[in-house]
Design an enzyme around this catalytic site. Structure first.
Site, PDB file in Angstrom:
ATOM      1  N   ILE A 154       9.673  15.669 111.472  1.00  0.00           N
ATOM      2  CA  ILE A 154       9.790  16.756 110.499  1.00  0.00           C
ATOM      3  C   ILE A 154       8.605  16.688 109.545  1.00  0.00           C
ATOM      4  CG2 ILE A 154      11.260  17.895 108.801  1.00  0.00           C
ATOM      5  CD1 ILE A 154      13.641  16.374 109.876  1.00  0.00           C
ATOM      6  N   ASP A 155       7.830  17.771 109.490  1.00  0.00           N
ATOM      7  CA  ASP A 155       6.690  17.879 108.575  1.00  0.00           C
ATOM      8  C   ASP A 155       7.095  18.744 107.393  1.00  0.00           C
ATOM      9  OD1 ASP A 155       5.177  16.442 110.415  1.00  0.00           O
ATOM     10  OD2 ASP A 155       4.415  18.251 111.398  1.00  0.00           O
ATOM     11  N   ILE A 156       6.865  18.258 106.182  1.00  0.00           N
ATOM     12  CA  ILE A 156       7.380  18.924 104.985  1.00  0.00           C
ATOM     13  C   ILE A 156       6.265  19.141 103.968  1.00  0.00           C
ATOM     14  CG2 ILE A 156       8.986  18.699 103.051  1.00  0.00           C
ATOM     15  CD1 ILE A 156      10.491  16.721 105.192  1.00  0.00           C
TER      16      ILE A 156
ATOM     17  N   TYR B 198       7.560  22.738 107.922  1.00  0.00           N
ATOM     18  CA  TYR B 198       6.558  23.493 108.665  1.00  0.00           C
ATOM     19  C   TYR B 198       6.413  22.897 110.059  1.00  0.00           C
ATOM     20  CZ  TYR B 198       4.872  26.129 104.620  1.00  0.00           C
ATOM     21  OH  TYR B 198       4.773  26.990 103.554  1.00  0.00           O
TER      22      TYR B 198
ATOM     23  N   ASN C   8       8.563  17.760 117.741  1.00  0.00           N
ATOM     24  CA  ASN C   8       8.563  18.480 116.477  1.00  0.00           C
ATOM     25  C   ASN C   8       8.705  19.983 116.710  1.00  0.00           C
ATOM     26  OD1 ASN C   8       7.713  19.784 114.033  1.00  0.00           O
ATOM     27  ND2 ASN C   8       6.701  17.926 113.373  1.00  0.00           N
TER      28      ASN C   8
END
Length: 254
Positions: A129-131, A142, A103
């Site tokens: 993917i952190d959203i 983010y 990530n």
């Protein structure tokens, strides 16, 4: 029809398992080795371990705990947490893990994906993917466990990871994480409609029907589950568990 994988996503902090809510406060869950033993008995599809503060605190990979986990575990394993180089990935694969989840470090070094993918194959790399959604409803990526703001072009970044050589994408809704309210179906579908690689839904699962929604409405290939498999119910104590196979098959139409 391929069977949907349901993957317990377990969060490591040092050598303990914890569970967060919206990437913020966390509760102690227990010892990872004992938890692995329970999941062995429950015959889960695979396990994912994420060291949630490794990138944020720039810590080295805790090889010892990963070795202990791999020695005990009967099912496929993936690990994410401050993987910085091909050598880091080699250490994890040598221990016995099948996949690495990458990530935060991709934002400074996208070539990292290419190197690992070229060496071990695309099936070995999961792009994460952190959203998070703004007050006005705009989605933004983010990194560093939700602390560092990145691009608002989620689809563009997903395609970049795909082109770099990831075999899967793990899409996590920070706002839904630990909420038990269900996955962000609109977000997930926007990604599955735009990439060719399998997508793993993460963040918000609270019942098996949420898994069915993610598969049937957002067309994901797998679902990561957290709170639902480490707590008895929302607001209740720790209980490592896994959905009943018959009920899962029923809601998924198998």
């Amino acid at each position: 029809m391929l069977r949907t994988r349901v993957i317990p996503c377990l969060l490591l902090k040092n050598e303990s398992l914890v569970k967060t809510v919206k990437f913020k406060e966390y509760n102690y869950i227990g010892d990872p080795i004992n938890t692995v033993r329970i999941f062995n008995e429950l015959e889960v599809d695979e396990l994912m371990f994420l060291d949630i503060f490794a990138s944020k605190e720039n810590r080295t990979i805790n090889v010892k705990i990963l070795q202990d986990i791999a020695n005990e575990c009967f099912m496929p394993l993936s690990y994410g947490g401050n993987i910085k180089s091909l050598d880091d990935a080699k250490k994890i694969f040598e221990i016995g893990f099948e996949k690495v989840v990458i990530n935060s470090n991709t934002f400074e070094n996208l070539q990292l994906i290419e190197e690992i993918s070229r060496y071990f194959g695309v099936q070995s790399v999961v792009g994460s993917i952190d959203i998070k959604q703004s007050f006005w409803g705009k989605n933004t990526i983010y990194s560093h466990h939700g602390r560092k703001k990145q691009s608002s072009d989620i689809i563009g970044w997903a395609k970049q990871l795909e082109n770099a050589g990831v075999g899967e994408l793990l899409i996590t809704s920070i706002d839904r994480e630990g909420s038990w309210e269900g996955y962000d179906l609109e977000l997930l579908k926007s990604v599955t409609d735009s990439v060719q690689v399998p997508v793993i839904a993460n963040g918000g699962c609270g019942k098996v029907e949420h898994i069915a929604e993610a598969v049937n409405m957002a067309h994901v290939s797998a679902c990561a589950v957290g709170s639902m498999v480490v707590y008895q119910k929302k607001g209740m104590g720790v209980l490592v568990n896994f959905p009943d196979r018959k009920k899962l098959n029923q809601v998924l139409g198998y």
